[in-house]
Design a protein around this motif. Sequence first.
Motif, mmCIF file in Angstrom:
data_model
loop_
_atom_site.group_PDB
_atom_site.id
_atom_site.type_symbol
_atom_site.label_atom_id
_atom_site.label_comp_id
_atom_site.label_asym_id
_atom_site.label_seq_id
_atom_site.Cartn_x
_atom_site.Cartn_y
_atom_site.Cartn_z
ATOM 1 N N PRO A 97 1.131 -1.408 -0.107
ATOM 2 C CA PRO A 97 -0.371 -0.235 0.115
ATOM 3 C C PRO A 97 0.908 1.060 0.161
ATOM 4 O O PRO A 97 2.055 1.171 0.502
ATOM 5 N N ASP A 98 0.331 2.227 -0.575
ATOM 6 C CA ASP A 98 0.912 3.317 -0.672
ATOM 7 C C ASP A 98 1.156 4.530 0.491
ATOM 8 O O ASP A 98 -0.009 4.584 0.510
ATOM 9 N N VAL A 99 1.906 3.641 1.410
ATOM 10 C CA VAL A 99 1.272 3.965 2.963
ATOM 11 C C VAL A 99 2.516 5.703 3.172
ATOM 12 O O VAL A 99 3.765 5.754 3.124
ATOM 13 N N SER A 100 2.092 7.126 3.758
ATOM 14 C CA SER A 100 3.135 7.662 4.564
ATOM 15 C C SER A 100 3.648 7.711 4.862
ATOM 16 O O SER A 100 3.077 7.066 6.005
ATOM 17 N N ASN A 101 5.126 7.970 5.506
ATOM 18 C CA ASN A 101 5.671 8.063 6.627
ATOM 19 C C ASN A 101 5.566 9.023 7.688
ATOM 20 O O ASN A 101 4.218 9.996 7.251
ATOM 21 N N GLY A 102 5.795 8.383 9.122
ATOM 22 C CA GLY A 102 4.766 9.237 9.769
ATOM 23 C C GLY A 102 6.296 10.401 10.230
ATOM 24 O O GLY A 102 7.129 10.383 9.397
ATOM 25 N N PRO A 103 6.066 11.349 11.492
ATOM 26 C CA PRO A 103 6.756 12.563 11.461
ATOM 27 C C PRO A 103 8.342 12.379 11.199
ATOM 28 O O PRO A 103 7.789 11.141 12.361
ATOM 29 N N SER A 143 7.997 14.666 18.451
ATOM 30 C CA SER A 143 7.061 15.184 19.348
ATOM 31 C C SER A 143 5.733 15.849 19.171
ATOM 32 O O SER A 143 4.734 16.396 20.183
ATOM 33 N N THR A 144 5.833 15.890 18.287
ATOM 34 C CA THR A 144 4.226 16.445 17.221
ATOM 35 C C THR A 144 2.945 15.692 17.651
ATOM 36 O O THR A 144 1.986 16.046 17.242
ATOM 37 N N GLU A 164 8.973 3.673 18.947
ATOM 38 C CA GLU A 164 9.086 4.945 18.053
ATOM 39 C C GLU A 164 9.431 4.507 16.301
ATOM 40 O O GLU A 164 9.163 6.008 15.516
ATOM 41 N N SER A 165 10.180 3.966 16.347
ATOM 42 C CA SER A 165 10.371 3.168 14.868
ATOM 43 C C SER A 165 9.218 3.180 14.481
ATOM 44 O O SER A 165 8.986 3.497 13.211
ATOM 45 N N LEU A 166 8.048 2.571 14.156
ATOM 46 C CA LEU A 166 6.666 2.352 13.584
ATOM 47 C C LEU A 166 5.927 3.380 14.012
ATOM 48 O O LEU A 166 6.021 3.855 13.249
ATOM 49 N N GLU A 167 6.500 4.845 14.635
ATOM 50 C CA GLU A 167 6.108 6.310 14.675
ATOM 51 C C GLU A 167 6.099 6.922 13.525
ATOM 52 O O GLU A 167 5.295 7.378 12.557
ATOM 53 N N ARG A 168 7.662 6.313 13.813
ATOM 54 C CA ARG A 168 8.241 7.472 12.061
ATOM 55 C C ARG A 168 8.185 6.168 10.999
ATOM 56 O O ARG A 168 8.084 6.679 9.263
ATOM 57 N N ALA A 169 8.091 5.242 10.838
ATOM 58 C CA ALA A 169 8.181 3.780 9.108
ATOM 59 C C ALA A 169 5.903 4.743 8.785
ATOM 60 O O ALA A 169 5.702 4.174 7.648
ATOM 61 N N TYR A 170 5.120 5.015 9.584
ATOM 62 C CA TYR A 170 3.575 4.876 9.338
ATOM 63 C C TYR A 170 3.320 6.171 9.734
ATOM 64 O O TYR A 170 3.337 6.409 10.983
ATOM 65 N N GLU A 171 1.790 6.953 9.158
ATOM 66 C CA GLU A 171 1.264 8.042 9.721
ATOM 67 C C GLU A 171 0.262 7.317 10.338
ATOM 68 O O GLU A 171 0.040 6.212 10.375
#
Length: 431
Positions: free
Chosen positions: A40-46, A50-51, A103-110
Amino acid sequence: MDDSEPTEPGRLSRRQFAKAAVAIGGASALSACMGRNGEPDVSNGPDDLSTLPARQHAWNEFLPTDDHGNDVAPRHRVLLLLNYASDGTPSDGDRKTVESAFESLERAYERGNDGLLFTVGYSPSYFERFDADLPESVDLQQPKALAPFEDPELDQQDAVVHLASDHASVVLAAEEALLGEKSEVNGVEMDADLTGVFEKADRRTGFVGSGLPAENQDAEGIPDDEPVSEDSPLFMGFKSGFKKNQASEDRVTIQDGPFADGTTHQLSKIQLKLEQWYEQDSRSQRVSKMFCPVHAEEDLVEGVGENLGDSAKMSEKGCPAHTEDHARTKGMVGHSQKSARARDDDDSPLMIRRDFDSTDGGQAGLHFVSVQRTISDFVDTREAMNGEDVAEKSAVGQKNNNGILQYMEVLRRGNFLLPPRKHRSLPKPNP
């Protein structure tokens, strides 16, 4: 991707295939899912985490809404129940490892349905390893049976991770990454995983949303003639999660103390027995038992209930206030009618439901997931739903015609604390 694509005889639709892949799990299921449906075309997280919200359970602002403003739940789910792998209390090194994985998951997926939503909770048994007690601002009770007709096994695992996404491949990839089976997700390197810190104790899966229950109703507990409507988001044939039937995220949030911005998480594994529901009960009886007898008499519910808008119309029709009267005069009371009696003085519900259907083990089931400020809020709501007071004062039996009690059996129950994000990794009782 069109989930409803036509299929050749003997070939699973994309919805069926995705559900089956999540249920099976593991690297082979993820590979098959990616091979069938593509990545799937899924954007990365921030980059700047802290946002993100301080609350783990802050999902609503990231969910799409339907035409009535109701939040639309993520379609695919995995629950990982985990035990701390070492004796004694967790080390700061273990906390750092676990937090790096999350945190790695949060960066990987929006954050959201199109990416990934997840929470991490801890049981009373986890906190018993510490000398200090939880603060008074946290009401985290041991799970227990909540009705005379219940005898659930009690989940005493240390932790639970709830993964949710509209994409089956996303929850599978996130699970594999946490368990050390995948070093990169969505183009982002995992800085750490949970192996060596946690051991997997149990895995539960499921789905929610129009079409998924209908395509997966070949399970024990549902009649063979496949009665579940294509429009229904749940096996019992009706919509749930109306906006006005859900507490606000502020209402369920712990307000003070070290776990402010956290909440509590309740998990019940429920077996569904829907043969009578569909084969013997009429449509009118099902509406009465799910909602309220008035809803059946006035023909208020069309189809799965989308026409009701953002409310199940409990207070508008006076259903909670007339529960005992309906039991006595109509011989029947509704599930939503009874549950709506457990509300704040301003008529606000006490919990947010984030539950989903399941065919784990080939059995139709429901993983009832709720978040609430205190476990007492869940207990109060469950006791209202039991309707024992109604059964004692009327012709309504303890279970028969008493909402939907007779169609479900609670097999397991667990209670967990969802700390705020800053304390989600192996928290101390007074972090």
